[in-house]
Write an enzyme that holds these catalytic residues in place. Structure first.
Site, short mmCIF file in Angstrom:
data_model
loop_
_atom_site.label_atom_id
_atom_site.label_comp_id
_atom_site.label_asym_id
_atom_site.label_seq_id
_atom_site.Cartn_x
_atom_site.Cartn_y
_atom_site.Cartn_z
N ASP A 253 -10.09 1.18 1.15
CA ASP A 253 -9.12 1.29 0.03
C ASP A 253 -9.73 2.03 -1.17
OD1 ASP A 253 -7.41 0.41 -1.88
OD2 ASP A 253 -8.61 -1.26 -2.35
N GLY A 305 0.21 8.09 -5.60
CA GLY A 305 0.96 7.95 -6.91
C GLY A 305 2.20 7.57 -6.69
N CYS A 310 1.91 2.52 -10.31
CA CYS A 310 1.07 3.57 -10.69
C CYS A 310 1.39 4.66 -11.65
CB CYS A 310 0.98 4.47 -9.41
SG CYS A 310 0.91 3.60 -7.72
N GLY A 344 3.34 2.64 -0.68
CA GLY A 344 3.87 2.64 -2.07
C GLY A 344 5.22 3.36 -2.15
N SER A 367 4.81 -4.25 -4.90
CA SER A 367 5.82 -4.87 -6.11
C SER A 367 6.75 -5.83 -5.40
CB SER A 367 6.33 -3.80 -6.87
OG SER A 367 7.33 -3.17 -6.14
N ARG A 391 0.42 -6.09 -11.12
CA ARG A 391 -0.38 -5.13 -11.95
C ARG A 391 -1.10 -4.12 -10.88
NH1 ARG A 391 -5.18 -8.71 -14.26
NH2 ARG A 391 -6.45 -8.86 -12.39
N MET A 393 -3.85 -1.82 -9.58
CA MET A 393 -5.32 -2.03 -9.22
C MET A 393 -6.25 -1.10 -9.99
SD MET A 393 -5.07 -4.91 -8.07
CE MET A 393 -6.58 -5.04 -8.52
N ALA A 394 -5.53 -0.07 -10.61
CA ALA A 394 -6.26 0.80 -11.40
C ALA A 394 -5.70 0.78 -12.98
CB ALA A 394 -5.97 2.06 -11.10
N GLU A 422 -5.17 4.24 -14.47
CA GLU A 422 -4.05 5.02 -13.65
C GLU A 422 -2.91 3.94 -13.25
OE1 GLU A 422 -5.65 7.92 -10.91
OE2 GLU A 422 -7.28 8.33 -12.41
P1 XMP Z 1 4.67 -0.39 -4.57
O1 XMP Z 1 5.51 0.53 -4.99
O2 XMP Z 1 4.96 -1.06 -3.15
O3 XMP Z 1 3.14 0.44 -4.15
O4 XMP Z 1 4.35 -1.46 -5.34
C1 XMP Z 1 1.90 -0.44 -3.86
C2 XMP Z 1 0.81 0.73 -3.71
O5 XMP Z 1 0.30 1.08 -4.97
C3 XMP Z 1 -0.80 1.49 -5.06
N1 XMP Z 1 -1.69 1.09 -6.26
C4 XMP Z 1 -2.06 1.77 -6.90
N2 XMP Z 1 -1.66 3.27 -7.39
N3 XMP Z 1 -2.70 2.98 -9.73
C5 XMP Z 1 -1.99 3.91 -8.71
O6 XMP Z 1 -2.06 5.26 -8.67
C6 XMP Z 1 -2.92 1.76 -9.44
O7 XMP Z 1 -3.24 1.11 -10.42
C7 XMP Z 1 -2.42 1.32 -8.42
N4 XMP Z 1 -2.32 -0.11 -7.91
C8 XMP Z 1 -2.06 -0.13 -6.41
C9 XMP Z 1 -1.67 1.00 -3.92
O8 XMP Z 1 -1.57 2.20 -2.88
C10 XMP Z 1 -0.54 0.02 -3.33
O9 XMP Z 1 -0.59 -0.45 -1.75
#
Ligand code: XMP
Length: 486
Positions: A253, A305, A310, A344, A367, A391, A393-394, A422
């Site tokens: 990851d 992204g 994100c 995502g 989400s 939240r 993770m970045a 990010e």
């Molecule tokens: P959804 O839209 O389903 O996406 O909430 C989940 C995915 O978002 C990614 N993810 C991040 N991408 N900054 C990013 O650019 C972040 O802080 C972050 N946190 C999670 C990750 O791939 C996740 O599965």
């Protein structure tokens, strides 16, 4: 340089930019479609949905709920190695067979003692075991019905010897079901080569399996679970602990999966644990997917992204709208038999249909699952409505929590000075249980498949004809010009 000198810039699209054309369909009911799919080169799921490895989304409680619905939860890595392995073990804990609470008694104990034990544990049988853990027999409350002497030895009233039916510890739940049925038994003890007691499958276990016929299970009837590792630091130790805890799939990851350290990590994990199924990501280009496949990945996670939390694209200017990213990666991965996970940006059930039609085999969602009962995120109430915390993770908050876990003031200070977030921290409106949400998501997908005359995910992909739509088309697509009922 003038604008006309500049190289042609390709257009990239995302879910809201397109729709799927309906087709003449022989699929009569959405119940008739099969949503099973490849998670990796070797593993299959019954529902093509993964819960994201984020600390407000997926720990063991949510992973169990996901697997019961046929999907998969991926345990996040923002806890200690021991805690992550324990989360995996919680999901792998047998719902059936091999129960850690095996109630046993020695052969030289008395019927009176056995009766007390049955009462104390509130069970109907005891397994009779010798000093060397060897299984000698089984004693049920029925056996005791006919014994009127409380000082009689257990060995004299138990069912043992040739009458004792056992199975090997590796027996699948399906085989156990057959044996229980054929022999008209309620309990099937599991033993190893030396005849030592190693587990028990009961008819109640088999019935429990029937309650979730669609669940994603391994060959021993245990729920499937994934677990995330990073690409730097302790990731090899983490991988080792997660493999020992029997995670079914590991996920490398990292935000930029097409980096040298992500490729190296993928290669090293696959070399050291060749039999573990490995998903690697995230990438958004065909070259990224190809390099990860070359490094040994058994599935590729696509998405730079698109996630709800994100801000990578805004902060860095980097990313590819998700539909194009999935299509580009799927084109090269399909030729090599490697499944794609579209990670995502899924906001509606219809986005799942679009992602799979574009070539993905599964989708990963954060989400929407953060909003369920089973997610670890906190619940908050605002103006009488329920929300759950979610939240990226970045995000700054997640980075700070991570450094606090490592209890390093140095890291904390450095982070405060250097971190460029990010991701964002937010709340998401409460959505009920995972089962309810999965019912909606998979139900929408089933309906989409029936519009496309697709009894399977493969047929959905083959039958897909996308059209691009305008803003006006999108406005028309959502409920509009109505006063929505309260
Ligand atoms: P959804 O839209 O389903 O996406 O909430 C989940 C995915 O978002 C990614 N993810 C991040 N991408 N900054 C990013 O650019 C972040 O802080 C972050 N946190 C999670 C990750 O791939 C996740 O599965």
């Amino acid at each position: 340089m003038t604008a006309s000198d500049s190289p042609a810039i390709p257009l990239a699209l995302t879910y809201d930019d397109v729709l799927l054309q309906p087709r003449r369909s022989a699929v009569v009911s959405r119940k008739d479609v099969d949503t099973s799919t490849w998670l990796t080169r070797k593993l299959r799921l019954n529902a093509p949905v993964l819960a994201a490895n984020m600390d407000t989304v997926c720990e063991s409680r949510l992973a169990r709920a996901m697997a019961r619905c046929g999907g998969l939860g991926v345990i996040h890595r923002f806890i200690s190695i021991e805690d992550e392995a324990a989360e995996v073990a919680r999901v792998k804990r047998p719902e059936v067979g091999g129960s850690p609470r095996l109630h046993t008694i020695g052969p030289n104990r008395t019927v009176g003692e056995a009766t007390k034990l049955l009462g104390r544990h509130n069970v109907h049988s005891l397994l009779v075991v010798g000093d060397d853990e060897r299984l000698l027999g089984i004693l049920t409350s029925r056996d005791l019905l006919f014994s009127d002497n409380p000082s009689e030895r257990v060995a004299d009233v138990m069912t043992g010897g040739e009458d004792l039916v056992t199975a090997h510890v590796g027996t699948t739940i399906e085989d156990a079901r057959r044996i229980l049925h054929q022999m008209r038994l309620e309990k099937l003890p599991l033993v190893d080569e030396a005849g030592r007691l190693r587990g028990l499958i009961t008819s109640r276990d088999v019935l429990r399996l029937a309650e979730n016929p669609n669940a994603a299970r391994d060959s021993h009837g245990r729920l499937l679970v994934g677990a995330a590792i990073g690409a730097v630091g302790d990731y090899m130790e983490r991988a080792e602990a997660l493999v020992a805890a029997e995670a079914d799939v590991l996920v490398v990851d990292i935000a930029h999966g097409h980096s040298e350290h992500a490729l190296r990590a993928t290669r090293r994990v696959k070399e050291k644990f060749p039999s573990v199924e490995l998903i690697a990501g995230n990438v958004a280009t065909a070259e990224g997917a190809l390099d990860l496949i070359e490094a040994g990945a058994d599935a590729i996670k696509v998405g730079v992204g698109p996630g709800a939390a994100c801000s990578t694209r805004i902060v860095t200017g980097v990313g590819v709208p998700q539909l194009t990213a999935v299509m580009d990666c799927a084109r090269v991965a399909a030729e090599r038999g490697v499944p794609i996970c579209a990670d995502g940006g899924i906001r509606f059930a219809g986005d799942i249909t679009k992602a799979l039609a574009a070539g993905a085999s599964t989708v990963m969602i954060g989400s929407l699952f953060a909003a369920t009962d089973e997610s670890p995120g906190e619940t908050v109430v605002r103006k009488g409505a329920r929300y759950k915390v979610f939240r990226g993770m970045a995000s700054a908050g997640a980075a700070e929590a991570r450094s606090r876990r490592e209890e390093s003031q140095d890291v904390l200070d450095e982070l405060a000075a250097n971190v460029v977030a990010e991701g964002v921290e937010a709340v998401v409106p409460y959505r009920g249980s995972v089962a309810e949400l999965m019912h909606q998501l998979v139900g929408g997908l089933r309906s989409g498949m029936s519009y496309l005359n697709a009894p399977s995910i493969e047929a959905l992909r083959a039958n897909a004809r996308f059209v691009r739509i305008t803003d006006a088309g999108w406005r028309e697509s959502s409920p509009h010009d109505l006063q929505l009922a309260e």
